[in-house]
Design an enzyme around this catalytic site. Structure first.
Site, short mmCIF file in Angstrom:
data_model
loop_
_atom_site.label_atom_id
_atom_site.label_comp_id
_atom_site.label_asym_id
_atom_site.label_seq_id
_atom_site.Cartn_x
_atom_site.Cartn_y
_atom_site.Cartn_z
N GLU A 431 30.32 -4.97 9.49
CA GLU A 431 31.62 -5.54 9.16
C GLU A 431 32.69 -4.58 8.64
O GLU A 431 33.79 -5.03 8.29
CB GLU A 431 31.48 -6.69 8.15
CG GLU A 431 30.77 -7.90 8.71
CD GLU A 431 30.78 -9.10 7.78
OE1 GLU A 431 30.46 -10.21 8.26
OE2 GLU A 431 31.09 -8.93 6.59
N SER A 432 32.46 -3.30 8.58
CA SER A 432 33.49 -2.42 8.02
C SER A 432 34.76 -2.42 8.87
O SER A 432 35.87 -2.55 8.34
CB SER A 432 32.95 -0.99 7.87
OG SER A 432 31.94 -0.94 6.88
#
Length: 828
Positions: A431-432
């Site tokens: 999810e970065s």
């Protein structure tokens, strides 16, 4: 090679900066390697278990101390040319190593092996002292990283993303704040000759039922005259390939195999495992050897254009040339204390995954690289593994020192895991990229994500050298003009529960939501993703599990002790419950209401995703398991007890699925077939009152093609609060499908309970027969015991229906161990 295990140590704690490698450990406590400071303190009576009662915060002091582990060993005699190395498979995290009071090395990454040559420090037959100092994470070097202004979490306080340490240890929205410390993997003294097998790689290049072509790559450090032998044997011991010849520095060996026995996921076939043995020798003496268990299979991801949805692409895994629908869940560490590798718990969780009709597990990037045991179990069970690198939801450093450490970490993990047939994909992080894009969109910023150097340069370069056959993704989610776009790649659907606006193409549509309508599970029907790699709803763990871990006075839904086990926003579940069950007044209500909502929501979502095959080719839900006893998105709680959603998911993931789909004021019956052959037969569709009076009934024929769908029936959508619509296969091809016209809070449920008959099959096995005279909701069996395994649970029974549940235990069991409950009479 000779290995001397260094298992038994003494643990001391000091104020930071005051300890010494020469401190006498007389006042210490016992600790093992692998081991964990928290567990050692618990065992010694110095710390209450942080999971018990309200004691999590009582352990906060542990992270701020300087910890020392001491041991001794007797040095072996070394033959000419031999070297002695101290090997630590895992040091958590900021460690200084002393031999006989002299510093010999430092460590700052818990995800890699640390090796120190001590040949010149040892004296044969002498006792040597070894000490490891662990400095508090707060003393780690400062690294300045960007901050997402749209998000606030523990990052700024812990600086977790500035260090190579399990990210979930400082707490997550499902986990406690307990950063670990200690020698968390095996430690040993190794004595080895300079001759060694430095690298061994097996890769399947192509595979069909007629022939497989594979390759063995070897890198050797060998003296003159050495020879190497490589042998591949099938599961029955038959030799499929053998090479014997001079031990050149590097060798590439083609391996052709006729009529191969291919490795498949559990839903598609068997899991034949072959043995690859490589021996390095000279003059009949074995100098080194390496043995790997491998499977013959190919894996790829099809991202070709989807002709029926213009502008979109597929995202589907292809195993041995066969496109599959991935059914699975995300895995988090099985315990907050990551050194505690409970082989029984690991085996149980993998078995529960397969019993839930799953074929994929995603190892989430905020945890740990799981031990060999985990991957061996997945190989044997037929579960594909989506493997994240250990980065999650943050900016990460890109300086040369950090990138170099991460490169070594990646090289070691790739070499360790690449031979497993279960390994399906490498992924750069969790999810970065997606969170960075959301932050920029919300805050009107245009900053660059720090960490791209790792995902776009370091990992691709490592994999191109060491594992080019396995697919790689820079992150999850990833694809299309937005990392979380529905037109390509994989998606994390947090419109449901978190209220994050959907992203059909490049941009979010709408605003963040928190209302029941904005976060409710019917919004899964809006999801047009290619592959959903996270989605879920929270539910409480079993009441009996809460009773084992919580103080009796805290067993209410408003108590401080209970709310401390909800690491997401404490009242967020209200929006999920209000329209479906109403709000709870007791803890029993809270458990029942949240478990019903989670089960119904995941059922609804999975049915939708599966009806979209091939446009959608995967549903990997968040999350399979827990690291402590809590309220979370898990299907299986910390004690191994299966929530209602586990069984709803098991039924929704069945190879053949029947489901109702509302379309305006009409309803359709879909039969979804994920098997390799057509499924035909008659289906009886019934509309009846909850008391069992039939209002209408239809018998239709259906043939669902292989890996396809059929809609054998359409009708008017019922709306009355005393009706249920259901469909059954006369041949038992699928579980009964059912549709309720209104939420369960509004149903006019008859006051009824199932008739129950219990038979003892053996001292540790029971058979429970249940029968209903009216429609019964949420029929389930519970127990104060956590070791029971139910063949089925948390189901509906229509009037006149019977069902048998088999129960297995690990010690003698009797009817007194069971309670039977249903929604119709929840207080009974």
């Amino acid at each position: 090679m000779i290995g001397i295990a260094l298992e038994h140590w003494t643990l001391l704690d000091r104020d930071p900066g005051t300890g010494s490698a020469t401190d006498r450990p007389d006042d210490g406590i016992a600790i093992t390697a692998p081991g964990d400071v928290y567990q050692a303190l618990i065992n010694a009576g110095r710390l209450s278990h942080p999971f018990q009662g309200r004691t999590e915060t009582d352990a906060a002091w542990v992270r701020d101390r300087e910890w020392w582990q001491h041991t001794t060993f007797t040095a072996p005699a070394l033959a000419p040319g031999q070297r002695a190395e101290l090997v630590f498979d895992g040091l958590d995290t900021f460690a200084v190593i002393f031999l006989d009071g002299v510093e010999i090395g430092r460590a700052d990454n818990m995800f890699r092996r640390w090796t120190f040559d001590v040949t010149d420090h040892l004296k044969a037959g002498a006792e040597h002292t070894l000490a490891v100092r662990f400095d508090p994470p707060a003393t780690a070097p400062e690294r300045t990283l960007p901050i997402w202004s749209a998000f606030t979490d523990r990052i700024s306080r812990s600086r977790r993303n500035a260090m190579r340490k399990a990210q979930f240890g400082w707490g997550w929205d499902w986990g406690p704040d307990l950063p670990t410390v200690g020698i968390w993997k095996a430690a040993r003294l190794e004595v080895r000759s300079p001759a060694r097998i430095t690298d061994l790689r097996f890769a399947t290049l192509s595979a069909s039922t007629d022939r497989a072509d594979a390759r063995i790559e070897l890198t050797l450090e060998a003296p003159a005259g050495a020879r190497v032998e490589a042998t591949l044997t099938d599961p029955d011991g038959a030799v499929l390939f053998r090479h014997e010849g001079p031990a050149d520095a590097s060798l590439t060996l083609p391996v052709p195999i006729e009529k191969p026995r291919l490795w498949w996921t559990a839903d598609l076939g068997g899991q034949p495992l072959h043995t690859l043995a490589v021996t390095l020798s000279r003059d009949g003496e074995t100098l080194d050897e390496s043995i790997q268990t491998i499977g013959l299979r190919t894996i790829a991801i099809d991202e070709s254009p989807d002709p029926d949805e213009p502008g979109a692409t597929f995202f589907r895994f292809v195993l041995n040339g066969v496109p599959i629908f991935a059914k699975g869940a995300c895995w988090v560490p099985a315990s907050s204390f990551v050194a505690d590798v409970d082989a029984v718990a690991y085996a149980r969780l993998i078995d529960q995954s397969v019993r839930a009709n799953m074929n994929m597990i995603r190892v989430w990037g905020g945890g740990i690289y799981e031990p060999d045991l985990f991957h061996d179990l997945c190989d044997r069970a037929g579960l594909l593994v989506w493997q994240d690198f250990m980065f999650a939801c943050a900016h990460y450093p890109e300086d040369d020192a950090f990138a170099a450490s991460v490169r070594i970490e990646a090289e070691e993990q790739v070499r360790r895991l690449r031979h497993h047939p279960s390994l399906a994909v490498w992924c750069g992080n969790n999810e970065s990229q997606a969170m960075h894009r959301i932050n920029n969109d919300m805050a009107g910023e245009d900053g660059v994500l720090s960490g791209l150097k790792l995902y776009d340069e370091v990992f691709p370069e490592v994999l191109s050298r060491l594992d080019p056959e396995t697919p790689y993704r820079p992150g999850s989610p990833w694809g299309g003009p937005n990392p979380n776009s529905m037109i390509a790649g994989d998606v994390h659907d947090w419109t449901v529960w978190h209220g994050i606006p959907p992203i059909p193409d490049a941009d979010m549509i709408g605003e963040f939501q928190s209302s029941p309508e904005g976060v409710g599970y019917p919004r899964y029907a809006e999801d047009m993703s290619r592959f959903v790699s996270e989605f879920g709803l929270q539910a409480a763990t079993a009441l009996e599990t809460l009773e084992r871990w919580m103080d009796p006075a805290d067993l209410t839904p408003e108590s401080e002790g209970f709310l401390a086990r909800i690491k997401d926003e404490a009242r967020k579940a209200d929006a999920m419950m209000i329209p479906v069950t109403g709000l709870p007044t007791t803890l029993r209500d809270y458990v029942d209401f949240t478990q019903w909502c989670q089960a119904e929501g995941l059922k609804f979502g999975i049915e939708h995703f599966r009806r979209r095959r091939p446009h959608c080719s995967g549903a990997v839900l968040w999350q399979l398991n827990d690291c402590w006893p809590c309220v979370s998105w898990s299907l299986i709680d910390f004690d191994g007890v299966e929530k209602a959603a586990y069984h709803a998911v098991r039924r929704a993931f069945a190879p053949v699925l029947a489901s109702f789909k509302a379309v305006g004021d009409q309803v359709e019956l879909w039969v979804t077939n994920d098997t390799a052959t057509p499924v035909s037969g008659d289906i009886v569709v019934t509309l009846e009152t909850l008391s069992g009076e039939a209002r209408d009934q239809w018998t239709v024929s259906s043939t669902a093609p292989a890996n396809g769908h059929h809609i054998p029936w359409r009708g008017a959508l019922p709306k009355d609060d005393d009706l249920v619509l259901h469909a059954r296969s006369t041949e038992g091809a699928f579980e009964r499908a059912r549709l309720l016209p209104v939420p369960i809070r509004d149903l006019k449920l008859p006051s009824a309970r199932p008739a129950v008959e219990i038979s003892r099959l053996s001292p540790m096995r029971l058979k429970v027969d249940l029968r209903a005279d009216a429609w019964l909701a949420f029929v389930h069996l519970t127990s104060k015991r956590a070791d029971l395994r139910f063949s089925d649970n948390h189901f509906d029974l229509v009037a006149g229906e019977s069902r048998t549940v088999l129960i297995e235990a690990t010690s003698p069991i009797g009817p007194h161990d069971l309670t039977v409950r249903c929604w119709n009479d929840r207080e009974a």
